[in-house]
Design a protein around this motif. Structure first.
Motif, PDB file in Angstrom:
ATOM      1  N   PHE A  30       0.667  -1.184  -0.563  1.00 19.35           N
ATOM      2  CA  PHE A  30       0.248  -0.318  -0.164  1.00 19.35           C
ATOM      3  C   PHE A  30       0.406   1.536  -0.666  1.00 19.35           C
ATOM      4  O   PHE A  30       0.516   2.432  -0.380  1.00 19.35           O
ATOM      5  CB  PHE A  30      -1.117   0.252   1.121  1.00 19.35           C
ATOM      6  N   ASN A  34       0.008   5.469   2.261  1.00 22.08           N
ATOM      7  CA  ASN A  34      -1.187   4.639   3.299  1.00 22.08           C
ATOM      8  C   ASN A  34      -1.222   4.365   4.900  1.00 22.08           C
ATOM      9  O   ASN A  34      -0.238   4.447   4.881  1.00 22.08           O
ATOM     10  CB  ASN A  34      -2.118   3.218   2.535  1.00 22.08           C
ATOM     11  N   TYR A  88      -7.432   2.371  -4.512  1.00 23.06           N
ATOM     12  CA  TYR A  88      -5.978   0.781  -5.686  1.00 23.06           C
ATOM     13  C   TYR A  88      -4.919   1.321  -4.848  1.00 23.06           C
ATOM     14  O   TYR A  88      -4.459   1.645  -4.447  1.00 23.06           O
ATOM     15  CB  TYR A  88      -6.262   1.593  -6.836  1.00 23.06           C
ATOM     16  N   LEU A  90      -1.279  -0.980  -6.115  1.00 21.09           N
ATOM     17  CA  LEU A  90      -0.448  -1.820  -7.149  1.00 21.09           C
ATOM     18  C   LEU A  90       0.936  -2.409  -6.730  1.00 21.09           C
ATOM     19  O   LEU A  90       2.316  -1.529  -5.906  1.00 21.09           O
ATOM     20  CB  LEU A  90       0.082  -1.407  -8.596  1.00 21.09           C
ATOM     21  N   ARG A  95       4.069  -0.797 -11.192  1.00 17.97           N
ATOM     22  CA  ARG A  95       3.711   1.099 -11.227  1.00 17.97           C
ATOM     23  C   ARG A  95       4.622   0.924 -12.211  1.00 17.97           C
ATOM     24  O   ARG A  95       5.884   0.698 -12.321  1.00 17.97           O
ATOM     25  CB  ARG A  95       4.624   1.523  -9.748  1.00 17.97           C
ATOM     26  N   LYS A  97       3.700   2.433 -15.063  1.00 15.17           N
ATOM     27  CA  LYS A  97       3.629   1.380 -16.494  1.00 15.17           C
ATOM     28  C   LYS A  97       2.555   1.712 -17.086  1.00 15.17           C
ATOM     29  O   LYS A  97       2.104   1.137 -17.578  1.00 15.17           O
ATOM     30  CB  LYS A  97       4.280  -0.109 -16.394  1.00 15.17           C
ATOM     31  N   GLY A  98       1.566   2.949 -16.160  1.00 14.60           N
ATOM     32  CA  GLY A  98       0.327   2.661 -16.590  1.00 14.60           C
ATOM     33  C   GLY A  98      -0.377   1.705 -16.344  1.00 14.60           C
ATOM     34  O   GLY A  98      -2.426   2.093 -16.906  1.00 14.60           O
ATOM     35  N   ASN A  99      -0.501   0.828 -15.340  1.00 11.00           N
ATOM     36  CA  ASN A  99      -1.520  -0.537 -15.014  1.00 11.00           C
ATOM     37  C   ASN A  99      -2.770   0.448 -14.259  1.00 11.00           C
ATOM     38  O   ASN A  99      -3.941   0.229 -14.405  1.00 11.00           O
ATOM     39  CB  ASN A  99      -0.601  -1.091 -14.599  1.00 11.00           C
ATOM     40  N   GLY A 100      -1.693   1.422 -13.196  1.00  7.19           N
ATOM     41  CA  GLY A 100      -2.539   2.027 -12.222  1.00  7.19           C
ATOM     42  C   GLY A 100      -3.374   2.854 -13.281  1.00  7.19           C
ATOM     43  O   GLY A 100      -4.803   3.135 -12.451  1.00  7.19           O
ATOM     44  N   THR A 101      -3.049   3.936 -13.817  1.00 10.56           N
ATOM     45  CA  THR A 101      -4.252   4.641 -14.869  1.00 10.56           C
ATOM     46  C   THR A 101      -5.179   3.858 -15.376  1.00 10.56           C
ATOM     47  O   THR A 101      -6.435   4.190 -15.238  1.00 10.56           O
ATOM     48  CB  THR A 101      -3.488   5.316 -15.750  1.00 10.56           C
ATOM     49  N   CYS A 123      -9.263  10.348  -2.825  1.00  6.91           N
ATOM     50  CA  CYS A 123      -7.872  10.874  -2.274  1.00  6.91           C
ATOM     51  C   CYS A 123      -6.940  10.412  -2.018  1.00  6.91           C
ATOM     52  O   CYS A 123      -6.824   9.694  -2.120  1.00  6.91           O
ATOM     53  CB  CYS A 123      -9.219  11.607  -0.441  1.00  6.91           C
ATOM     54  N   ASN A 128       1.290  12.284  -2.670  1.00  4.99           N
ATOM     55  CA  ASN A 128       1.525  10.757  -3.751  1.00  4.99           C
ATOM     56  C   ASN A 128       1.058  11.724  -6.169  1.00  4.99           C
ATOM     57  O   ASN A 128      -0.078  11.530  -6.122  1.00  4.99           O
ATOM     58  CB  ASN A 128      -0.173  10.488  -3.478  1.00  4.99           C
ATOM     59  N   ALA A 130       1.796  10.204  -8.038  1.00  6.67           N
ATOM     60  CA  ALA A 130       1.340   9.739  -9.053  1.00  6.67           C
ATOM     61  C   ALA A 130       0.100   8.465  -9.259  1.00  6.67           C
ATOM     62  O   ALA A 130      -0.334   8.468 -10.728  1.00  6.67           O
ATOM     63  CB  ALA A 130       2.159   7.612  -8.975  1.00  6.67           C
ATOM     64  N   LYS A 133      -1.342  11.500 -11.182  1.00  9.14           N
ATOM     65  CA  LYS A 133      -1.979  11.939 -12.247  1.00  9.14           C
ATOM     66  C   LYS A 133      -2.307  10.819 -12.759  1.00  9.14           C
ATOM     67  O   LYS A 133      -2.949  11.032 -13.689  1.00  9.14           O
ATOM     68  CB  LYS A 133      -0.144  11.880 -12.805  1.00  9.14           C
ATOM     69  N   LYS A 137      -5.489  11.931 -15.207  1.00 10.91           N
ATOM     70  CA  LYS A 137      -5.511  11.258 -16.871  1.00 10.91           C
ATOM     71  C   LYS A 137      -6.779  10.311 -16.676  1.00 10.91           C
ATOM     72  O   LYS A 137      -6.749  10.687 -18.085  1.00 10.91           O
ATOM     73  CB  LYS A 137      -4.452  10.606 -16.931  1.00 10.91           C
TER      74      LYS A 137
HETATM   75  C1  LIG Z   1      -0.658   5.136  -7.259  1.00 15.40           C
HETATM   76  C2  LIG Z   1      -0.801   3.466  -8.477  1.00 15.40           C
HETATM   77  C3  LIG Z   1      -1.796   3.068  -8.839  1.00 15.40           C
HETATM   78  C4  LIG Z   1      -0.692   4.332  -9.701  1.00 15.40           C
HETATM   79  O1  LIG Z   1      -0.276   3.286 -10.847  1.00 15.40           O
HETATM   80  P1  LIG Z   1       1.266   3.055 -12.056  1.00 15.40           P
HETATM   81  O2  LIG Z   1       0.435   2.823 -12.575  1.00 15.40           O
HETATM   82  O3  LIG Z   1       1.840   3.875 -10.921  1.00 15.40           O
HETATM   83  O4  LIG Z   1       0.937   5.160 -12.425  1.00 15.40           O
HETATM   84  P2  LIG Z   1       0.680   4.761 -13.863  1.00 15.40           P
HETATM   85  O5  LIG Z   1       1.561   4.410 -14.232  1.00 15.40           O
HETATM   86  O6  LIG Z   1      -0.629   4.846 -14.871  1.00 15.40           O
HETATM   87  O7  LIG Z   1       1.116   6.667 -13.793  1.00 15.40           O
HETATM   88  C5  LIG Z   1       0.559   7.736 -13.712  1.00 15.40           C
HETATM   89  C6  LIG Z   1       1.052   8.674 -14.036  1.00 15.40           C
HETATM   90  O8  LIG Z   1       2.331   9.311 -12.961  1.00 15.40           O
HETATM   91  C7  LIG Z   1       2.897   9.586 -13.272  1.00 15.40           C
HETATM   92  N1  LIG Z   1       4.278   8.390 -12.500  1.00 15.40           N
HETATM   93  C8  LIG Z   1       3.671   7.567 -12.125  1.00 15.40           C
HETATM   94  N2  LIG Z   1       5.097   6.712 -11.087  1.00 15.40           N
HETATM   95  C9  LIG Z   1       5.439   8.335 -10.435  1.00 15.40           C
HETATM   96  C10 LIG Z   1       5.983   8.724  -9.435  1.00 15.40           C
HETATM   97  N3  LIG Z   1       6.167   8.414  -8.302  1.00 15.40           N
HETATM   98  N4  LIG Z   1       5.641  10.470  -8.974  1.00 15.40           N
HETATM   99  C11 LIG Z   1       5.993  11.454  -9.512  1.00 15.40           C
HETATM  100  N5  LIG Z   1       5.111  11.222 -11.336  1.00 15.40           N
HETATM  101  C12 LIG Z   1       5.013   9.307 -11.564  1.00 15.40           C
HETATM  102  C13 LIG Z   1       3.409   8.307 -14.822  1.00 15.40           C
HETATM  103  O9  LIG Z   1       4.613   9.190 -15.203  1.00 15.40           O
HETATM  104  C14 LIG Z   1       2.454   8.861 -15.307  1.00 15.40           C
HETATM  105  O10 LIG Z   1       2.175  10.307 -15.906  1.00 15.40           O
HETATM  106  P3  LIG Z   1       2.367  10.716 -17.375  1.00 15.40           P
HETATM  107  O11 LIG Z   1       2.022   9.653 -18.436  1.00 15.40           O
HETATM  108  O12 LIG Z   1       2.279  11.872 -17.727  1.00 15.40           O
HETATM  109  O13 LIG Z   1       3.821  10.395 -17.513  1.00 15.40           O
HETATM  110  C15 LIG Z   1       0.340   3.399  -7.634  1.00 15.40           C
HETATM  111  O14 LIG Z   1       2.364   4.099  -8.154  1.00 15.40           O
HETATM  112  C16 LIG Z   1       0.752   2.786  -6.605  1.00 15.40           C
HETATM  113  O15 LIG Z   1       0.269   1.504  -7.005  1.00 15.40           O
HETATM  114  N6  LIG Z   1       1.093   2.934  -5.860  1.00 15.40           N
HETATM  115  C17 LIG Z   1       1.770   2.583  -4.596  1.00 15.40           C
HETATM  116  C18 LIG Z   1      -0.035   2.895  -3.666  1.00 15.40           C
HETATM  117  C19 LIG Z   1      -0.846   3.833  -3.528  1.00 15.40           C
HETATM  118  O16 LIG Z   1      -0.327   4.753  -3.225  1.00 15.40           O
HETATM  119  N7  LIG Z   1      -1.875   3.807  -3.480  1.00 15.40           N
HETATM  120  C20 LIG Z   1      -3.010   4.945  -3.794  1.00 15.40           C
HETATM  121  C21 LIG Z   1      -3.256   5.703  -2.815  1.00 15.40           C
HETATM  122  S1  LIG Z   1      -4.614   7.515  -2.860  1.00 15.40           S
END
Ligand SMILES: CC(C)(COP(=O)(O)OP(=O)(O)OC[C@H]1O[C@@H](n2cnc3c(N)ncnc32)[C@H](O)[C@@H]1OP(=O)(O)O)[C@@H](O)C(=O)NCCC(=O)NCCS
Length: 179
Positions: A30, A34, A88, A90, A95, A97-101, A123, A128, A130, A133, A137
């Protein structure tokens, strides 16, 4: 099964609970934005059966069936409108790689296609990027800062509130061929 381009969302079954318990009890899963949580398999099973938040829980899977994360929708404790919230996460090596989006996009399509709701919200800790974004997106808008909203690693942190309204979503982005 909700099918995306690179990932699918599959309803979480009882058989997934041992894996989910491993994820819950691994702090990296998490992540730092989180709450730190340790929960026994027994408690996780009880929570799954009770489902007090009316959780809709999904495993995020890659096309080869490997399980890479978790996404859920839930009803707030005191619901006052036609809305749902999502959360959510991953596994760390999937992470960025676009999977979260894509998982968020599939969930938003699914919820607006299947539920009579006006709004989906999320929220995130203000640090945070990532998560922010991924939401932006997908079309979520930042609404404001919720001060001292999250208790994380021993301190209260500010969080941003995000939402997407049905009229902003307009039509499915991913689930376009879902009958
Ligand atoms: C939050 C989370 C689900 C996002 O999923 P992800 O697959 O890592 O994100 P994506 O690859 O889809 O990227 C989304 C955008 O964020 C950007 N990004 C990804 N990781 C980043 C980071 N560590 N710092 C800044 N930007 C980041 C990407 O570049 C992308 O933007 P772009 O398309 O303009 O380049 C994932 O990072 C995660 O599981 N994090 C830990 C748990 C968490 O924080 N959950 C959410 C709680 S609210």
């Amino acid at each position: 099964m909700l099918e995306g381009k690179n990932v699918n969302l599959r309803v979480m079954e009882k058989e997934d609970l041992p894996l989910f318990a491993d994820w819950v009890n691994t702090p990296e899963f998490f992540g730092e934005y989180n709450p730190l949580r340790q929960t026994s398999k027994t408690e996780i099973e009880k929570g799954y059966e009770k489902n007090s938040l009316e959780l809709g829980e999904f495993i995020i899977e890659k096309k080869d069936g490997s399980k890479i994360g978790y996404i859920c929708h839930f009803t707030l404790v005191h619901p006052v409108g036609k809305l749902l919230e999502i959360g959510y996460s991953l596994v760390p090596n999937e992470r960025g790689k676009g999977n979260g989006t894509e998982a968020v996009e599939i969930m938003v399509d699914y919820l607006f296609l299947s539920k009579d709701i006006m709004r989906i919200q999320a929220c995130t800790d203000t640090r945070n990027h990532a998560s922010q974004k991924a939401l932006e997106k997908t079309g979520f808008k930042k609404e404001g800062t919720m001060r001292k909203y999250l208790f994380l690693r021993g301190e209260l942190r500010d969080a941003y509130s995000y939402s997407i309204l049905r009229e902003e979503w307009k039509e499915p982005k991913i689930l376009t061929k879902t009958p």
